[in-house]
Write an enzyme that holds these catalytic residues in place. Structure first.
Site, PDB file in Angstrom:
ATOM      1  N   ARG A  31       0.834  -1.202   0.000  1.00  0.00           N
ATOM      2  CA  ARG A  31       0.000   0.000   0.000  1.00  0.00           C
ATOM      3  C   ARG A  31       0.868   1.250   0.000  1.00  0.00           C
ATOM      4  NH1 ARG A  31      -5.240  -1.492   0.680  1.00  0.00           N
ATOM      5  NH2 ARG A  31      -5.599  -3.363   1.939  1.00  0.00           N
ATOM      6  N   ILE A  33       2.076   4.807   1.007  1.00  0.00           N
ATOM      7  CA  ILE A  33       2.084   5.413   2.349  1.00  0.00           C
ATOM      8  C   ILE A  33       1.241   6.687   2.395  1.00  0.00           C
ATOM      9  CG2 ILE A  33       4.117   6.927   2.097  1.00  0.00           C
ATOM     10  CD1 ILE A  33       5.085   5.771   4.811  1.00  0.00           C
ATOM     11  N   ASN A  89       4.675   6.674 -13.581  1.00  0.00           N
ATOM     12  CA  ASN A  89       5.302   7.969 -13.804  1.00  0.00           C
ATOM     13  C   ASN A  89       6.752   7.766 -14.206  1.00  0.00           C
ATOM     14  OD1 ASN A  89       2.956   9.362 -12.964  1.00  0.00           O
ATOM     15  ND2 ASN A  89       3.554   9.128 -10.810  1.00  0.00           N
ATOM     16  N   VAL A  98      10.199   8.443  -6.685  1.00  0.00           N
ATOM     17  CA  VAL A  98      11.045   7.333  -6.234  1.00  0.00           C
ATOM     18  C   VAL A  98      11.672   6.658  -7.461  1.00  0.00           C
ATOM     19  CG1 VAL A  98      11.102   5.140  -5.000  1.00  0.00           C
ATOM     20  CG2 VAL A  98       9.607   6.975  -4.186  1.00  0.00           C
ATOM     21  N   HIS A 102       7.670   1.633 -10.637  1.00  0.00           N
ATOM     22  CA  HIS A 102       6.508   1.147  -9.891  1.00  0.00           C
ATOM     23  C   HIS A 102       5.235   1.488 -10.636  1.00  0.00           C
ATOM     24  CE1 HIS A 102       7.791   5.092  -8.424  1.00  0.00           C
ATOM     25  NE2 HIS A 102       6.515   5.394  -8.250  1.00  0.00           N
ATOM     26  N   HIS A 104       1.334   2.226 -10.178  1.00  0.00           N
ATOM     27  CA  HIS A 104       0.315   2.619  -9.205  1.00  0.00           C
ATOM     28  C   HIS A 104      -1.010   1.973  -9.601  1.00  0.00           C
ATOM     29  CE1 HIS A 104       2.405   6.317  -7.464  1.00  0.00           C
ATOM     30  NE2 HIS A 104       3.081   6.183  -8.595  1.00  0.00           N
TER      31      HIS A 104
HETATM   32  P1  AMP Z   1       6.019   8.391  -7.880  1.00  0.00           P
HETATM   33  O1  AMP Z   1       5.678   9.840  -7.669  1.00  0.00           O
HETATM   34  O2  AMP Z   1       5.366   7.799  -9.100  1.00  0.00           O
HETATM   35  O3  AMP Z   1       7.517   8.168  -7.838  1.00  0.00           O
HETATM   36  O4  AMP Z   1       5.359   7.636  -6.673  1.00  0.00           O
HETATM   37  C1  AMP Z   1       6.052   7.335  -5.498  1.00  0.00           C
HETATM   38  C2  AMP Z   1       5.020   6.862  -4.500  1.00  0.00           C
HETATM   39  O5  AMP Z   1       5.692   6.210  -3.450  1.00  0.00           O
HETATM   40  C3  AMP Z   1       4.211   8.011  -3.872  1.00  0.00           C
HETATM   41  O6  AMP Z   1       2.833   7.802  -4.147  1.00  0.00           O
HETATM   42  C4  AMP Z   1       4.545   7.894  -2.383  1.00  0.00           C
HETATM   43  O7  AMP Z   1       3.447   8.196  -1.547  1.00  0.00           O
HETATM   44  C5  AMP Z   1       4.978   6.444  -2.269  1.00  0.00           C
HETATM   45  N1  AMP Z   1       5.866   6.158  -1.160  1.00  0.00           N
HETATM   46  C6  AMP Z   1       6.965   6.847  -0.777  1.00  0.00           C
HETATM   47  N2  AMP Z   1       7.544   6.266   0.288  1.00  0.00           N
HETATM   48  C7  AMP Z   1       6.802   5.175   0.582  1.00  0.00           C
HETATM   49  C8  AMP Z   1       6.887   4.164   1.583  1.00  0.00           C
HETATM   50  N3  AMP Z   1       7.863   4.126   2.505  1.00  0.00           N
HETATM   51  N4  AMP Z   1       5.932   3.193   1.598  1.00  0.00           N
HETATM   52  C9  AMP Z   1       4.938   3.193   0.680  1.00  0.00           C
HETATM   53  N5  AMP Z   1       4.816   4.118  -0.294  1.00  0.00           N
HETATM   54  C10 AMP Z   1       5.729   5.101  -0.342  1.00  0.00           C
END
Ligand code: AMP
Length: 119
Positions: A31, A33, A89, A98, A102, A104
């Protein structure tokens, strides 16, 4: 030399807490965060691939697997029939924060238009 790691690598290796919903030899799903919708799950390859731009033809099966894991999770989370959105993204303009590829999975209520246009 130390192998490259990421925030998500730490989650995959259970070195950082996360609500993991699914894991196999290729991917981990947990999930988000900071959920953007009632259901917000990230599907992440276990191997560090930084962005969409780093995918190779040998990753075709991995990418397909990520999508099928997402559709299974959508069914498990009860949002498949109403509908949902899958988003990847890429880099700065794509809003990637990040640097570990990944997917979403977001849903659970109407999501509105695809894009928010900055002023
Ligand atoms: P992006 O902007 O596509 O790189 O999405 C990165 C996603 O990672 C964001 O929706 C954040 O809320 C999520 N995120 C960052 N740190 C964590 C974490 N420790 N656990 C779960 N999700 C995270």
């Amino acid at each position: 030399m130390e192998r490259e790691s990421s925030l998500f690598t730490q989650i995959i290796q259970r070195q950082r807490p996360a609500d993991i919903l699914y894991q196999d030899e290729q991917v981990t799903a947990f999930r988000d965060i900071a959920p953007a919708a009632p259901v917000h799950v990230l599907i992440v390859p276990n191997r560090l691939i930084k962005t969409l731009n780093d995918l190779q033809s040998s990753d075709t099966g991995l990418v397909g697997h990520m999508v099928l894991v997402a559709t299974d999770l959508a069914r498990q989370q009860g949002i498949a029939d109403d509908g949902y959105r899958l988003i990847i993204n890429c880099n700065q303009h794509g809003g990637q924060v990040v640097p570990h590829l990944h997917l979403h999975l977001v849903g659970g209520h109407p999501l509105g238009p695809l894009l928010n246009h900055p002023d």
